[in-house]
Design a protein around this motif. Structure first.
Motif, PDB file in Angstrom:
ATOM      1  N   ARG A  88       0.717  -1.249   0.054  1.00  0.00           N
ATOM      2  CA  ARG A  88      -0.026  -0.022   0.008  1.00  0.00           C
ATOM      3  C   ARG A  88       0.840   1.147  -0.010  1.00  0.00           C
ATOM      4  NH1 ARG A  88      -4.013  -0.368   4.751  1.00  0.00           N
ATOM      5  NH2 ARG A  88      -3.030  -2.287   4.850  1.00  0.00           N
ATOM      6  N   ALA A  89       1.960   1.195   0.725  1.00  0.00           N
ATOM      7  CA  ALA A  89       2.647   2.585   0.929  1.00  0.00           C
ATOM      8  C   ALA A  89       3.436   2.622  -0.390  1.00  0.00           C
ATOM      9  CB  ALA A  89       3.702   2.185   1.951  1.00  0.00           C
ATOM     10  N   LEU A  90       3.874   1.641  -1.115  1.00  0.00           N
ATOM     11  CA  LEU A  90       4.404   1.630  -2.225  1.00  0.00           C
ATOM     12  C   LEU A  90       3.648   2.277  -3.547  1.00  0.00           C
ATOM     13  CD1 LEU A  90       7.403   1.060  -3.154  1.00  0.00           C
ATOM     14  CD2 LEU A  90       6.555  -0.753  -4.421  1.00  0.00           C
ATOM     15  N   GLY A  91       2.465   1.860  -3.457  1.00  0.00           N
ATOM     16  CA  GLY A  91       1.588   2.185  -4.264  1.00  0.00           C
ATOM     17  C   GLY A  91       1.074   3.554  -4.213  1.00  0.00           C
ATOM     18  N   LEU A  92       0.875   4.006  -3.032  1.00  0.00           N
ATOM     19  CA  LEU A  92       0.598   5.491  -2.558  1.00  0.00           C
ATOM     20  C   LEU A  92       2.175   6.504  -2.998  1.00  0.00           C
ATOM     21  CD1 LEU A  92      -0.922   5.545   0.832  1.00  0.00           C
ATOM     22  CD2 LEU A  92      -1.920   6.377  -1.410  1.00  0.00           C
ATOM     23  N   ALA A  93       3.106   5.790  -2.992  1.00  0.00           N
ATOM     24  CA  ALA A  93       4.279   6.714  -3.245  1.00  0.00           C
ATOM     25  C   ALA A  93       4.306   6.716  -4.814  1.00  0.00           C
ATOM     26  CB  ALA A  93       5.478   6.087  -2.576  1.00  0.00           C
ATOM     27  N   VAL A  94       4.078   5.771  -5.543  1.00  0.00           N
ATOM     28  CA  VAL A  94       4.240   5.912  -6.949  1.00  0.00           C
ATOM     29  C   VAL A  94       2.966   6.681  -7.577  1.00  0.00           C
ATOM     30  CG1 VAL A  94       3.820   4.520  -9.004  1.00  0.00           C
ATOM     31  CG2 VAL A  94       5.398   3.779  -7.276  1.00  0.00           C
ATOM     32  N   ARG A  95       1.682   6.632  -6.966  1.00  0.00           N
ATOM     33  CA  ARG A  95       0.714   7.324  -7.378  1.00  0.00           C
ATOM     34  C   ARG A  95       1.086   8.817  -7.165  1.00  0.00           C
ATOM     35  NH1 ARG A  95      -5.079   4.570  -7.449  1.00  0.00           N
ATOM     36  NH2 ARG A  95      -4.226   2.503  -7.293  1.00  0.00           N
ATOM     37  N   ASP A  96       1.537   9.152  -6.170  1.00  0.00           N
ATOM     38  CA  ASP A  96       1.971  10.542  -5.690  1.00  0.00           C
ATOM     39  C   ASP A  96       2.918  11.132  -6.393  1.00  0.00           C
ATOM     40  OD1 ASP A  96       3.911  12.128  -3.368  1.00  0.00           O
ATOM     41  OD2 ASP A  96       1.783  12.751  -3.936  1.00  0.00           O
ATOM     42  N   ALA A  97       3.753  10.360  -7.097  1.00  0.00           N
ATOM     43  CA  ALA A  97       5.054  10.844  -8.036  1.00  0.00           C
ATOM     44  C   ALA A  97       4.225  11.137  -9.242  1.00  0.00           C
ATOM     45  CB  ALA A  97       6.011   9.696  -8.143  1.00  0.00           C
ATOM     46  N   ILE A  98       3.118  10.216  -9.708  1.00  0.00           N
ATOM     47  CA  ILE A  98       2.566  10.207 -11.182  1.00  0.00           C
ATOM     48  C   ILE A  98       1.896  11.637 -11.074  1.00  0.00           C
ATOM     49  CG2 ILE A  98       0.865   9.483 -12.518  1.00  0.00           C
ATOM     50  CD1 ILE A  98       1.774   6.761 -12.046  1.00  0.00           C
ATOM     51  N   ALA A  99       1.154  11.875  -9.786  1.00  0.00           N
ATOM     52  CA  ALA A  99       0.328  13.062  -9.622  1.00  0.00           C
ATOM     53  C   ALA A  99       1.313  14.386  -9.901  1.00  0.00           C
ATOM     54  CB  ALA A  99      -0.425  13.080  -8.554  1.00  0.00           C
ATOM     55  N   ARG A 100       2.285  14.245  -9.123  1.00  0.00           N
ATOM     56  CA  ARG A 100       3.325  15.513  -9.145  1.00  0.00           C
ATOM     57  C   ARG A 100       3.773  15.621 -10.446  1.00  0.00           C
ATOM     58  NH1 ARG A 100       7.912  14.550  -5.785  1.00  0.00           N
ATOM     59  NH2 ARG A 100       7.604  12.495  -5.480  1.00  0.00           N
ATOM     60  N   VAL A 101       4.107  14.657 -11.345  1.00  0.00           N
ATOM     61  CA  VAL A 101       4.649  14.882 -12.690  1.00  0.00           C
ATOM     62  C   VAL A 101       3.733  15.172 -13.772  1.00  0.00           C
ATOM     63  CG1 VAL A 101       6.276  13.613 -14.264  1.00  0.00           C
ATOM     64  CG2 VAL A 101       6.784  13.556 -12.015  1.00  0.00           C
ATOM     65  N   HIS A 102       2.529  14.278 -13.821  1.00  0.00           N
ATOM     66  CA  HIS A 102       1.754  14.391 -15.043  1.00  0.00           C
ATOM     67  C   HIS A 102       0.372  14.988 -14.512  1.00  0.00           C
ATOM     68  CE1 HIS A 102       4.544  12.218 -17.372  1.00  0.00           C
ATOM     69  NE2 HIS A 102       4.452  11.163 -16.524  1.00  0.00           N
ATOM     70  N   GLY A 103       0.158  15.197 -13.233  1.00  0.00           N
ATOM     71  CA  GLY A 103      -1.224  16.051 -13.111  1.00  0.00           C
ATOM     72  C   GLY A 103      -2.255  14.913 -12.825  1.00  0.00           C
ATOM     73  N   ASP A 104      -3.265  15.866 -12.887  1.00  0.00           N
ATOM     74  CA  ASP A 104      -4.649  14.788 -12.698  1.00  0.00           C
ATOM     75  C   ASP A 104      -5.063  13.813 -13.900  1.00  0.00           C
ATOM     76  OD1 ASP A 104      -6.312  17.805 -11.246  1.00  0.00           O
ATOM     77  OD2 ASP A 104      -5.163  16.036 -10.091  1.00  0.00           O
ATOM     78  N   TYR A 105      -4.662  14.215 -15.164  1.00  0.00           N
ATOM     79  CA  TYR A 105      -4.864  13.345 -16.267  1.00  0.00           C
ATOM     80  C   TYR A 105      -3.928  12.077 -16.047  1.00  0.00           C
ATOM     81  CZ  TYR A 105      -4.326  11.922 -20.888  1.00  0.00           C
ATOM     82  OH  TYR A 105      -4.287  11.166 -22.009  1.00  0.00           O
ATOM     83  N   GLY A 106      -2.408  12.492 -15.798  1.00  0.00           N
ATOM     84  CA  GLY A 106      -1.763  11.366 -15.814  1.00  0.00           C
ATOM     85  C   GLY A 106      -2.225  10.269 -14.668  1.00  0.00           C
ATOM     86  N   LEU A 107      -2.511  10.768 -13.503  1.00  0.00           N
ATOM     87  CA  LEU A 107      -2.915  10.121 -12.431  1.00  0.00           C
ATOM     88  C   LEU A 107      -4.204   8.989 -12.699  1.00  0.00           C
ATOM     89  CD1 LEU A 107      -2.324   9.161  -9.575  1.00  0.00           C
ATOM     90  CD2 LEU A 107      -3.812  10.910  -8.661  1.00  0.00           C
ATOM     91  N   ALA A 108      -5.001   9.826 -13.275  1.00  0.00           N
ATOM     92  CA  ALA A 108      -6.387   9.067 -13.705  1.00  0.00           C
ATOM     93  C   ALA A 108      -5.859   7.975 -14.812  1.00  0.00           C
ATOM     94  CB  ALA A 108      -7.400  10.052 -14.521  1.00  0.00           C
ATOM     95  N   CYS A 109      -5.021   8.492 -16.117  1.00  0.00           N
ATOM     96  CA  CYS A 109      -4.789   7.529 -16.795  1.00  0.00           C
ATOM     97  C   CYS A 109      -4.139   6.131 -16.262  1.00  0.00           C
ATOM     98  CB  CYS A 109      -3.777   7.921 -17.838  1.00  0.00           C
ATOM     99  SG  CYS A 109      -4.567   8.681 -19.481  1.00  0.00           S
ATOM    100  N   CYS A 110      -3.195   6.421 -15.434  1.00  0.00           N
ATOM    101  CA  CYS A 110      -2.307   5.250 -14.943  1.00  0.00           C
ATOM    102  C   CYS A 110      -3.081   4.568 -13.925  1.00  0.00           C
ATOM    103  CB  CYS A 110      -1.106   5.709 -14.466  1.00  0.00           C
ATOM    104  SG  CYS A 110      -0.193   6.503 -15.506  1.00  0.00           S
ATOM    105  N   SER A 111      -3.998   5.096 -13.318  1.00  0.00           N
ATOM    106  CA  SER A 111      -4.593   4.151 -12.202  1.00  0.00           C
ATOM    107  C   SER A 111      -5.756   3.125 -12.651  1.00  0.00           C
ATOM    108  CB  SER A 111      -4.985   5.151 -11.036  1.00  0.00           C
ATOM    109  OG  SER A 111      -5.841   5.872 -11.555  1.00  0.00           O
ATOM    110  N   ILE A 112      -6.011   3.005 -13.986  1.00  0.00           N
ATOM    111  CA  ILE A 112      -7.155   2.176 -14.516  1.00  0.00           C
ATOM    112  C   ILE A 112      -6.951   0.935 -14.208  1.00  0.00           C
ATOM    113  CG2 ILE A 112      -8.355   1.348 -16.514  1.00  0.00           C
ATOM    114  CD1 ILE A 112      -7.427   3.876 -17.975  1.00  0.00           C
TER     115      ILE A 112
END
Lengths: 250, 164
Positions: B27-51
């Motif tokens: 869980r901690a790792l998943g959160l860290a990776v999602r946080d990094a995607i959100a910082r770099v690619h924004g909401d669009y990136g986070l939404a795309c990747c978390s399908i």
């Protein structure tokens, strides 16, 4: 030294240690580079192959004035000891001079603030012809968010002019945790606007070409490469007459 | 054939703190990776990747992580992985970084790569071995590495050497 051990465990086969010289201070002398054998008693082996890891030395000159470039032309012995020489121009004129006439291997592109000048096509094309590579740093991008924006905007504007050729991505890591593996750095190149093949080249083949460029700078136009071998000179002298005898006999 | 194609990204967690590896959680790792995607690619990136984003496999001894995402968005994920700076679990921050090893289309290809990679790592450890017992242990585990065996075996041998 910790940084180097992490580098080797992650999978890099050659590392260059950088020494930055800033000309704002009045008295600056170029120090001899730290020899790699002082850091490691025996260099560890690269993962996957059986060769030893190369540790090279590199000098970066931060120039903001044309008179600083005279240092490069001086025959100070210490400059010759560095494997790679990089220059960090601060003004447009210096960028032009660095790309066209200066005898360097790398031109560093500022990533930490908005560029005061725009890139123009002629000096960039001349640099590509001469075999000079442009360098981008990625560690500021990992550390800070505003620097990340400047890094990406500067990198993309460079890409639009040079079409992704002659790019080298390197890290200015001061701590071992700021380093990233080669596959990750190639993925960062995708963010900077490179295509996937160009990004992988930016980490591997372009770097090797830069090192070769540095070596040709040391030797005379890349044709003659002299190495000091004090002990073997006597053997060579005795070997030569033997060859001559063989030729006359044959 | 209509099928959802996934990409499996194999990474290794590298950190200086030896306690960090024991506290890795999915869980901690998943959160860290999602946080990094959100910082770099924004909401669009986070939404795309978390399908279809999950942490499929986690090995706390060797720090190996297998992430899954859609084939269309694996580039966004891979380009955001260098920006993971720390893992946060149980209110403690551990600075670390993720080193991408291999991207594959199926879990099986990633498993094959991981076995080869572990083998080279064990060979490296073999060089640094000083104890004869350890040497024999490693040699035995090297010979027994294969696809049908469980990977926890090679992971255990490596952990013994790390604690030594």
């Amino acid at each position: 030294q910790n940084i180097l051990t992490v580098c080797f465990s992650v999978g890099y086969s050659a590392v260059a240690l950088n020494h930055v010289i800033d000309f704002k201070d009045k008295k600056q002398e170029i120090i001899k580079p730290v020899s790699p054998s002082e850091l490691f008693p025996s260099l560890p082996i690269v993962q996957g192959t059986s060769k030893r890891i190369k540790v090279l030395t590199r000098l970066t000159l931060v120039v903001s004035d044309p008179s600083h470039c005279n240092l490069l032309r001086s025959t100070s012995a210490n400059i010759r000891l560095y494997d790679i020489i990089a220059v960090f121009p601060k003004t447009e004129k210096l960028f032009h001079i660095a790309c066209t006439t200066l005898d360097v291997d790398l031109v560093c592109i500022n990533v930490t603030e908005k560029l005061p000048f725009y890139f123009r096509r002629p000096p960039v094309n001349m640099a590509i012809d001469r075999g000079i590579y442009f360098e981008l740093l990625y560690t500021p991008a990992i550390k800070d968010s505003t620097m990340r924006r400047y890094t990406i905007s500067n990198a993309i504007s460079l890409m639009q002019i040079c079409k992704g050729k002659n790019i080298v991505i390197s890290s200015a890591a001061e701590r071992p945790l700021e380093l990233r593996g080669p596959y990750d750095v190639a993925n960062l190149g995708l963010l900077f606007g490179l295509s996937e093949g160009e990004a992988k080249a930016a980490v591997s083949t372009n770097c090797r070409a830069t090192v070769l460029h540095g070596e040709t700078r040391k030797s005379a136009c890349g044709i003659v490469y002299t190495v000091k071998k004090p002990r073997k000179v006597e053997e060579e002298e005795t070997a030569v007459p033997a060859c001559k005898k063989a030729k006359t006999q044959a | 054939m209509v099928r959802f194609k996934n990409r499996y990204v194999l990474c290794e967690v590298v950190s200086e703190d030896p306690r960090c590896r024991q506290c890795i959680e999915d869980r901690a790792l998943g959160l860290a990776v999602r946080d990094a995607i959100a910082r770099v690619h924004g909401d669009y990136g986070l939404a795309c990747c978390s399908i279809s984003f999950t942490v499929k496999y986690l090995n706390a001894y060797t720090g190996t992580v297998l992430l899954r995402c859609r084939k269309d968005s694996y580039r966004l994920l891979c380009s955001a992985l260098p920006f993971v700076r720390y893992l946060e679990s149980r209110a403690q921050r551990y600075p670390c970084f993720l080193n991408t090893l291999h991207v594959g289309g199926t879990i099986r290809t990633c498993q094959k790569f991981l076995i080869q990679y572990n083998r080279t790592q064990l060979l490296r450890l073999l060089q640094n071995c000083t104890n004869e017992e350890e040497r024999q242990c490693i040699q035995k585990s090297l010979l027994s590495c294969s696809l049908t065996e469980e990977q926890s075996q090679s992971g255990d041998e490596e952990e013994d050497d790390d604690t030594e």
